[in-house]
Write an enzyme that holds these catalytic residues in place. Sequence first.
Site, PDB file in Angstrom:
ATOM      1  N   ASP A   8       0.862  -1.182   0.000  1.00  0.00           N
ATOM      2  CA  ASP A   8       0.000   0.000   0.000  1.00  0.00           C
ATOM      3  C   ASP A   8       0.901   1.235   0.000  1.00  0.00           C
ATOM      4  OD1 ASP A   8       0.825   0.436   2.611  1.00  0.00           O
ATOM      5  OD2 ASP A   8      -1.187   0.434   3.470  1.00  0.00           O
ATOM      6  N   HIS A   9       0.279   2.397   0.144  1.00  0.00           N
ATOM      7  CA  HIS A   9       1.040   3.654   0.102  1.00  0.00           C
ATOM      8  C   HIS A   9       2.099   3.727   1.201  1.00  0.00           C
ATOM      9  CE1 HIS A   9      -2.389   4.073   2.785  1.00  0.00           C
ATOM     10  NE2 HIS A   9      -1.688   4.962   3.463  1.00  0.00           N
ATOM     11  N   CYS A  65       3.135  -3.162   3.932  1.00  0.00           N
ATOM     12  CA  CYS A  65       2.348  -1.956   4.209  1.00  0.00           C
ATOM     13  C   CYS A  65       3.070  -1.212   5.328  1.00  0.00           C
ATOM     14  CB  CYS A  65       0.895  -2.288   4.541  1.00  0.00           C
ATOM     15  SG  CYS A  65       0.618  -3.307   6.007  1.00  0.00           S
ATOM     16  N   THR A  67       2.779  -1.286   8.597  1.00  0.00           N
ATOM     17  CA  THR A  67       3.156  -2.214   9.665  1.00  0.00           C
ATOM     18  C   THR A  67       3.417  -3.631   9.166  1.00  0.00           C
ATOM     19  OG1 THR A  67       0.840  -2.756   9.991  1.00  0.00           O
ATOM     20  CG2 THR A  67       1.743  -0.979  11.356  1.00  0.00           C
ATOM     21  N   ILE A  69       0.936  -5.574   8.934  1.00  0.00           N
ATOM     22  CA  ILE A  69      -0.164  -6.316   9.556  1.00  0.00           C
ATOM     23  C   ILE A  69      -1.381  -6.406   8.633  1.00  0.00           C
ATOM     24  CG2 ILE A  69      -1.751  -6.395  11.512  1.00  0.00           C
ATOM     25  CD1 ILE A  69       0.481  -4.978  13.161  1.00  0.00           C
ATOM     26  N   GLY A  70      -1.790  -5.281   8.071  1.00  0.00           N
ATOM     27  CA  GLY A  70      -2.985  -5.298   7.210  1.00  0.00           C
ATOM     28  C   GLY A  70      -2.829  -6.228   6.024  1.00  0.00           C
ATOM     29  N   HIS A  98       9.574 -24.231   9.398  1.00  0.00           N
ATOM     30  CA  HIS A  98       8.499 -24.847  10.178  1.00  0.00           C
ATOM     31  C   HIS A  98       7.128 -24.748   9.522  1.00  0.00           C
ATOM     32  CE1 HIS A  98      10.807 -24.452  14.268  1.00  0.00           C
ATOM     33  NE2 HIS A  98      11.539 -24.999  13.309  1.00  0.00           N
ATOM     34  N   ARG A 133       6.681 -33.675  11.764  1.00  0.00           N
ATOM     35  CA  ARG A 133       5.809 -32.964  12.705  1.00  0.00           C
ATOM     36  C   ARG A 133       5.330 -31.636  12.116  1.00  0.00           C
ATOM     37  NH1 ARG A 133      10.904 -31.766  14.364  1.00  0.00           N
ATOM     38  NH2 ARG A 133      11.364 -29.763  15.363  1.00  0.00           N
ATOM     39  N   HIS A 134       6.206 -31.003  11.341  1.00  0.00           N
ATOM     40  CA  HIS A 134       5.803 -29.736  10.728  1.00  0.00           C
ATOM     41  C   HIS A 134       4.779 -29.973   9.622  1.00  0.00           C
ATOM     42  CE1 HIS A 134       8.687 -27.711  13.129  1.00  0.00           C
ATOM     43  NE2 HIS A 134       9.731 -28.295  12.551  1.00  0.00           N
TER      44      HIS A 134
HETATM   45  C1  RB5 Z   1      -1.889   2.907   6.329  1.00  0.00           C
HETATM   46  O1  RB5 Z   1      -1.937   4.113   6.991  1.00  0.00           O
HETATM   47  C2  RB5 Z   1      -1.634   1.767   7.294  1.00  0.00           C
HETATM   48  O2  RB5 Z   1      -2.754   1.564   8.092  1.00  0.00           O
HETATM   49  C3  RB5 Z   1      -1.262   0.528   6.556  1.00  0.00           C
HETATM   50  O3  RB5 Z   1      -0.118   0.759   5.795  1.00  0.00           O
HETATM   51  C4  RB5 Z   1      -0.969  -0.685   7.385  1.00  0.00           C
HETATM   52  O4  RB5 Z   1      -0.030  -0.410   8.366  1.00  0.00           O
HETATM   53  C5  RB5 Z   1      -2.121  -1.403   7.913  1.00  0.00           C
HETATM   54  O5  RB5 Z   1      -2.023  -2.476   8.527  1.00  0.00           O
END
Ligand code: RB5
Length: 146
Positions: A8-9, A65, A67, A69-70, A98, A133-134
Amino acid sequence: MKIAIACDHGAYEYKEMIKEMLLSQGHEVKDFGTNSTASMDYPDVAFPCAQAVANGEFERGIVMCGTGIGVSITANKVKGIRCALCNDPLSARLTREHNDTNMLAFGQRIIGSELAKEIVNVWLNTPFSNGERHKMRIQKVMDIEK
Ligand code: RB5
């Protein structure tokens, strides 16, 4: 290796950097965007990128992205995807050994650029351990998708 990438941005610069590194290493890369720092929604790129890995068009996928995470949450919604959010090389190695992960995620706002490149290289070059196991644990995860 055929590799799909997306961001993403919040990770546009790292996506461009990683793409350049992969191409210089001789990998075949498809870039699912985004292609600027203009604000956009990470599922719009992480989902098609993950689908392309799940359907076998690409061997691996790398999503980024702010983080990480998204994009990792999104990729893991796709059946057949095991996407690991790794902000250190040890996790990158162990998730290949693993979990036999087929996608990698990390965040541009979390780690430095050299660390990001090291994580990608470790993750791409570490084989699955093939341990019984894995394999059994991965099968249990795949059974949940049925
Ligand atoms: C964008 O602002 C931010 O939320 C995205 O890049 C990401 O970190 C989401 O998980």
